[in-house]
Design a protein around this motif. Structure first.
Motif, mmCIF file in Angstrom:
data_model
loop_
_atom_site.group_PDB
_atom_site.id
_atom_site.type_symbol
_atom_site.label_atom_id
_atom_site.label_comp_id
_atom_site.label_asym_id
_atom_site.label_seq_id
_atom_site.Cartn_x
_atom_site.Cartn_y
_atom_site.Cartn_z
ATOM 1 N N MET A 176 0.851 -1.403 0.060
ATOM 2 C CA MET A 176 0.110 -0.004 0.118
ATOM 3 C C MET A 176 0.767 1.295 0.081
ATOM 4 N N CYS A 292 -7.970 -1.475 0.076
ATOM 5 C CA CYS A 292 -7.153 -1.823 -0.376
ATOM 6 C C CYS A 292 -7.037 -3.423 0.262
ATOM 7 N N ASP A 310 -11.411 -3.818 -1.356
ATOM 8 C CA ASP A 310 -10.397 -3.310 -2.535
ATOM 9 C C ASP A 310 -11.179 -2.915 -3.470
#
Length: 361
Positions: A176, A292, A310
């Motif tokens: 990330m 995410c 996500d």
């Protein structure tokens, strides 16, 4: 026989999320349905040589906010925080809050004005929490109510919860952070999708990667956009937005100069307008978040999970994050999720970086 995942979950909360140290006084908030996790947390705090200060209530919330009290107390009393509660919040070394509701719509019986007054009363005492001066984590324990909202059996919801939480958070953080760095280098975020064309300024604002931090499950990165920068429109047409026990559907917001200047909803529009009018900062954005978490792929009617789906983004109306440069002040912080997995796009300074929920960088 205890589920071994329960101990792994407690260890994650205590070691990764707040990193308990010997001698700490850890405030543990919860309600009776969460007892298995709360007891595992208590054992874990004890093994680490720290104090577990349990505060049990019917709702597990911070503050004297059990609904039986909140429905009957005079308004002037609600507006004044309990000094004993304030002392706990100001003196504890860390906080673990376990959400384990018996009824996720319990607060729908409470007038929005009373809920807002209560949040305003405890805001000063929670400043060190909101600014992360004190380590804290909010999490959930699988209850029938949460499972029902998600349309799942309780056991299946527990499997889902552990699958979203018991990840390799070091690897997730590295993944990330690569995306977050691109946002940090940008001046403008442009979100495009069904009924949506919204631009946000982020110049000088830093993205925070949530990979085992204040929320569990983690799996997002977020910032406080520039308070006067939001321009355009966004339609939250995919999922209902749950807040204060209400389920608000089809929210459409139009921004000018950072403020909401027009707000519509298919259901509970009156509640939406009342919430936006609660204080001066409620009609501005305090957060832009990018979901995410690879273990969360479906809507749960559960913001702690849904904001991490996500391929989604979420915007929070209200209070920003002072530690990330946010200056918007409000008693509200309402995360609302927008699904970008079908026809959605994110552009940074005009460059397409995500399409249909898939990263292009």
């Amino acid at each position: 026989m205890r589920d071994e995942r329960l101990r792994q979950y407690a260890d994650l909360l205590l070691d990764t999320c707040i990193t308990v140290e010997p001698g700490w006084q850890v405030l543990v908030l919860g309600s009776p349905p969460g007892r298995p996790l709360l007891e595992e947390i208590g054992r874990g705090i004890g093994r680490r040589g720290a104090y577990a200060i349990f505060q049990m209530s019917m709702t597990g919330s911070i503050g004297a906010s059990d609904h039986s009290w909140l429905r009957e107390a005079p308004a002037e009393l609600i507006a004044q925080p309990a000094s004993l509660q304030v002392h706990l919040l100001e003196k504890c070394d860390a906080i673990v809050a376990v959400d384990s509701p018996e009824n996720t719509r319990e607060s729908s019986a409470i007038e929005a004005e009373r809920l807002s007054t209560l949040r305003a009363a405890y805001r000063p005492a929670l400043e060190r929490v909101m600014s992360h001066e004190v380590p804290w984590v909010g999490c959930q324990f699988a209850t029938a109510a949460l499972a029902q909202d998600a349309g799942m059996a309780t056991e299946d919801f527990a499997d889902f919860l552990y699958g979203a939480c018991l990840l390799d958070w070091s690897a997730e953080k590295e993944r990330m952070q690569r995306y977050a760095d691109r946002f940090d280098a940008a001046d403008e975020v442009h979100i495009v999708g069904e009924g949506t064309d919204l631009r946000l300024g982020v110049s000088g604002r830093r993205m925070e990667v949530d990979a085992g931090g204040a929320n569990m499950p983690g799996g997002e990165f977020f910032c406080s956009p520039l308070e006067d920068s939001a321009e355009g429109e966004i339609l939250f047409g995919e999922f209902p937005a749950v807040h204060g026990g209400r389920e608000v559907t089809g929210i459409r917001l139009r921004f000018e100069g950072g403020r909401v200047v027009d707000a519509l909803a298919r259901e509970h529009e009156d509640f939406l307008i009342e919430t936006l009018d609660a204080d001066e900062g409620a009609c501005r954005l305090g957060e832009l978040g990018i979901g995410c978490n690879p273990g969360i792929t479906r809507y749960m009617k559960n913001t702690l999970f849904d904001e991490k789906i996500d391929g989604t983004v979420h915007l929070a109306l209200g209070s920003g994050f002072p530690n990330l440069g946010g200056t918007n002040v409000s008693n509200l912080h309402w995360d609302i999720v927008k699904d970008l997995r079908t026809g959605g796009r994110i552009l940074l300074d005009g460059e397409l970086v995500q399409e249909d929920g898939r990263w292009l960088i």
